[in-house]
Scaffold this motif. Structure first.
Motif, short mmCIF file in Angstrom:
data_model
loop_
_atom_site.label_atom_id
_atom_site.label_comp_id
_atom_site.label_asym_id
_atom_site.label_seq_id
_atom_site.Cartn_x
_atom_site.Cartn_y
_atom_site.Cartn_z
N LEU A 138 17.16 35.38 41.21
CA LEU A 138 18.10 34.44 41.83
C LEU A 138 18.36 33.23 40.94
O LEU A 138 19.22 32.42 41.23
N SER A 139 17.60 33.09 39.87
CA SER A 139 17.72 31.89 39.04
C SER A 139 18.69 32.07 37.88
O SER A 139 18.89 31.15 37.10
N GLY A 183 20.89 37.69 47.84
CA GLY A 183 20.54 36.32 47.45
C GLY A 183 21.48 35.77 46.40
O GLY A 183 21.98 34.64 46.51
N VAL A 184 21.75 36.57 45.39
CA VAL A 184 22.63 36.11 44.30
C VAL A 184 24.04 35.86 44.83
O VAL A 184 24.67 34.87 44.50
N LEU A 234 23.96 32.52 47.02
CA LEU A 234 23.74 31.31 46.21
C LEU A 234 24.91 31.07 45.26
O LEU A 234 25.37 29.93 45.09
N SER A 235 25.43 32.13 44.64
CA SER A 235 26.49 31.97 43.66
C SER A 235 27.80 31.57 44.32
O SER A 235 28.57 30.79 43.77
N PHE A 255 20.95 26.79 44.91
CA PHE A 255 20.83 27.39 43.58
C PHE A 255 20.12 26.45 42.61
O PHE A 255 19.22 26.87 41.87
N MET A 307 17.74 40.89 46.14
CA MET A 307 18.25 40.11 45.02
C MET A 307 19.78 40.04 45.06
O MET A 307 20.36 38.98 44.82
N THR A 336 24.37 42.89 39.76
CA THR A 336 23.03 42.41 40.14
C THR A 336 22.15 43.56 40.62
O THR A 336 20.99 43.66 40.23
#
Lengths: 303, 279
Positions: free
Chosen positions: B151-152, B88-89, B92-93, A31, B85, B205
């Motif tokens: 994703l940011s 991915g979120v 990563l989260s 991230f 998305m 999301t």
């Protein structure tokens, strides 16, 4: 926009966590990498860019604060600031008050109230492009919904979207229709949190409905009211799609918001240093609102 | 706020009822009007739009859409971008949330604060350098390019960190006693406990990705890469001289339908996700 609960940190964890070593970084690294490349770098790169005269094809000349002095003398840009503030004045109080009214009216356990809550929130799941398409056929003078109704009463059509005084209010009505679900739901959640004992006490005092509303309900949801106002200011500040799709900022710049200005200067005129400077001003304004949200949310325990 | 029937006992009850019904009509009127227009031939609409109020109705516009509209292509694009998305979120989260909540590494708390700061950075403020970056990397008009900026956002990391912190540490310690590795604790023990948060974050999301207009408009400029949201916008640009009001409305209704159907079935979760995302 979710700075709200940032304060809920557990200090205990700093002491007794898994032992510190670099391999722990692997969990946050994916991230962080994306965050640094797509948020941190563009943020600083944009600030640096705003000090340059630059076009898309690479020519860059350092000009110091010239872009900013140019912006502050640019009538179109100053107009977009005014339009954005005016738009906030048109939408935010209306969203808060209608949202609160709906929440108060629909805070019941009946089936009808549940269905109506669903109806009022439904527009929130639509995209801006569908919403503007629906509302353009409400507003257009040539066969629009309002024009058709007026015609039945023998009245001439009104060209809402091509009238300098009516374009932004028409966009505001569209936006209120689109966004009413969120404030209503936030108020409903707050109403559920009001302690039952307060109502029981008010009933013992023989307080009527309006008295109870004024002296028990509204004071109990004060903080939510402030939060709704700030959240909506931040959201409506970013007005873009409705204006771009319904009026293209016109007529005569009457409905051009800041974000549309940045978009056009950056991607139609390719004057990217200038667009970056306007983006810094937008960032500064939104940062102030976000900080306000953070401080209101922090006072959770107090009110 | 005593629970009572909607049919009022007093005058003020009735006034509230009338106000809510009027607002309810305002709520559905634009959709009903668009639906009516979509069921009319263009020839008829050219003469008089008030013909919407009476028969004959036709599905011709919808049939034209099935044979000749790029809307299906847009659906596929939207689906790829939104699912990509969302996955991915979530990945990563979850990783970062666990890292920030449970592990120690140099500078952890400062890094977390810097990540939270991202919540106050609007996309529009970084759009110029971001656009340039994607040009240099050749990522415009690619699925990866449409997915990456989503994703940011810090929101998911923030949400998951809070959620992991709320799980008692005794849960980890018990698993550690059974000789589980740190990753096993994360994957087998803690992650399943975060399912409600995953659902909230996932719905939030997906909905945002599906409805996003700003980034796909700027990055996905090739008509082959339009998402539904941008595609519907492209039909509006030449509003007056385009395919005709009836066809345009059929397209709008058709594009709105999937998300409205999902909304009807998952209303509770969607409301929770959207409200949670705002505060």
């Amino acid at each position: 926009m979710s700075v709200a609960a940032a304060h809920v940190t557990d200090s205990r964890e700093t002491r007794s966590g898994a032992r510190g070593d670099w391999s722990s970084l692997l969990y946050v690294a994916p991230f962080l990498l994306i965050y640094i490349v797509l948020v941190v770098y563009p943020l600083f790169s944009g600030m640096w860019l705003s000090l340059h005269k630059a076009d898309f094809f690479g020519e860059r000349v350092f000009v110091g604060l010239e872009n900013f002095t140019r912006l502050l003398a640019d009538k179109v840009f100053l107009g977009t600031l005014w339009n954005t503030f005016y738009f906030i004045v048109l939408t935010v109080p209306a969203l808060a008050i209608i949202g609160l009214g709906l929440a108060l009216a629909l805070n019941r356990t009946t089936r009808a109230a549940a269905v109506l809550r669903g109806v009022f929130f439904s527009s929130s799941v639509l995209s801006v492009t569908i919403v503007t398409l629906l509302w353009r056929v409400v507003f257009i003078p040539d066969g629009g919904f309002i024009a058709t109704v007026l015609e039945m009463f023998g009245k001439p059509p009104v060209a809402f979207l091509s009238d300098e005084d009516l374009a932004l209010p028409a966009i505001a009505i569209t936006t209120i229709w689109w966004c009413i679900g969120l404030p209503m739901m936030l108020f409903l959640a707050a109403l559920q949190q009001v302690p039952k004992e307060l109502y029981e006490a008010a009933a013992l005092d023989n307080a009527g409905r309006w008295k109870t509303l004024w002296s028990v309900t509204l004071p109990s949801i004060r903080r939510t009211f402030a939060l709704v106002i700030i959240i909506e200011i931040v959201l409506q500040f970013q007005l873009f799609g409705q204006a771009q799709l319904m009026t293209l900022g016109g007529p005569n710049n009457a409905s051009r918001p800041i974000v549309l200005f940045i978009y056009e200067v950056g991607f139609n005129r390719w004057d990217i240093g200038y667009a970056a400077a306007a983006a810094q001003i937008l960032f500064g304004l939104i940062l102030m609102a976000a900080l306000a949200q953070y401080f209101v949310a922090r006072r959770k325990g107090e009110a | 706020m005593a629970a009572g029937s909607m049919v009022g006992r007093t005058l003020s009850d009735r006034l509230i009822l009338v106000a809510v019904i009027v607002l309810g009509i305002v709520m559905v009127a634009p959709i009903v009007w668009a639906l009516g227009l979509s069921l009319k031939t263009n020839a008829e609409l050219m003469v008089d739009t008030s013909s919407v109020l009476h028969a004959p109705y036709t599905l011709q516009n919808y049939w034209d859409l099935v044979i000749g509209s790029p809307v299906f292509r847009w659906f596929v694009n939207s689906m790829i971008v939104s699912l990509g998305m969302t996955i991915g979120v979530l990945v990563l989260s979850s990783l970062a949330g666990y890292g920030f909540a449970r592990l120690e590494f140099p500078g952890r708390d400062i890094i977390f604060v810097l990540v939270l700061f991202g919540l106050a950075v609007p996309e529009q403020a970084v759009i110029i350098p971001r656009h340039q970056l994607f040009s240099e990397l050749g990522l415009h008009n690619t699925y990866i390019g449409l997915i990456l900026p989503g994703l940011s956002t810090s929101f998911g990391v923030f949400l998951m960190t809070q959620y992991f912190r709320a799980i008692p540490r005794e849960v980890d310690e018990a698993a550690m006693l059974d000789n589980a590795t740190r990753f096993q604790v994360f994957w087998r023990v803690l992650l399943p406990m975060t399912l409600p948060a995953q659902a909230t974050l996932g719905i939030y999301t997906f909905l945002h990705a599906w409805n996003d207009y700003w980034w796909p408009l700027i990055s996905g400029t090739n008509a082959q890469m339009y998402t539904v949201t941008v595609g519907i916008a492209s039909t509006q640009i030449n509003f007056a001289e385009s395919a005709g009001l009836g066809f345009l409305m059929a397209q709008a209704i058709f594009a709105a339908l999937p998300i409205l159907i999902v909304y009807v079935f998952f209303q509770k979760y969607i409301v929770r996700a959207v409200s949670g995302g705002a505060t």
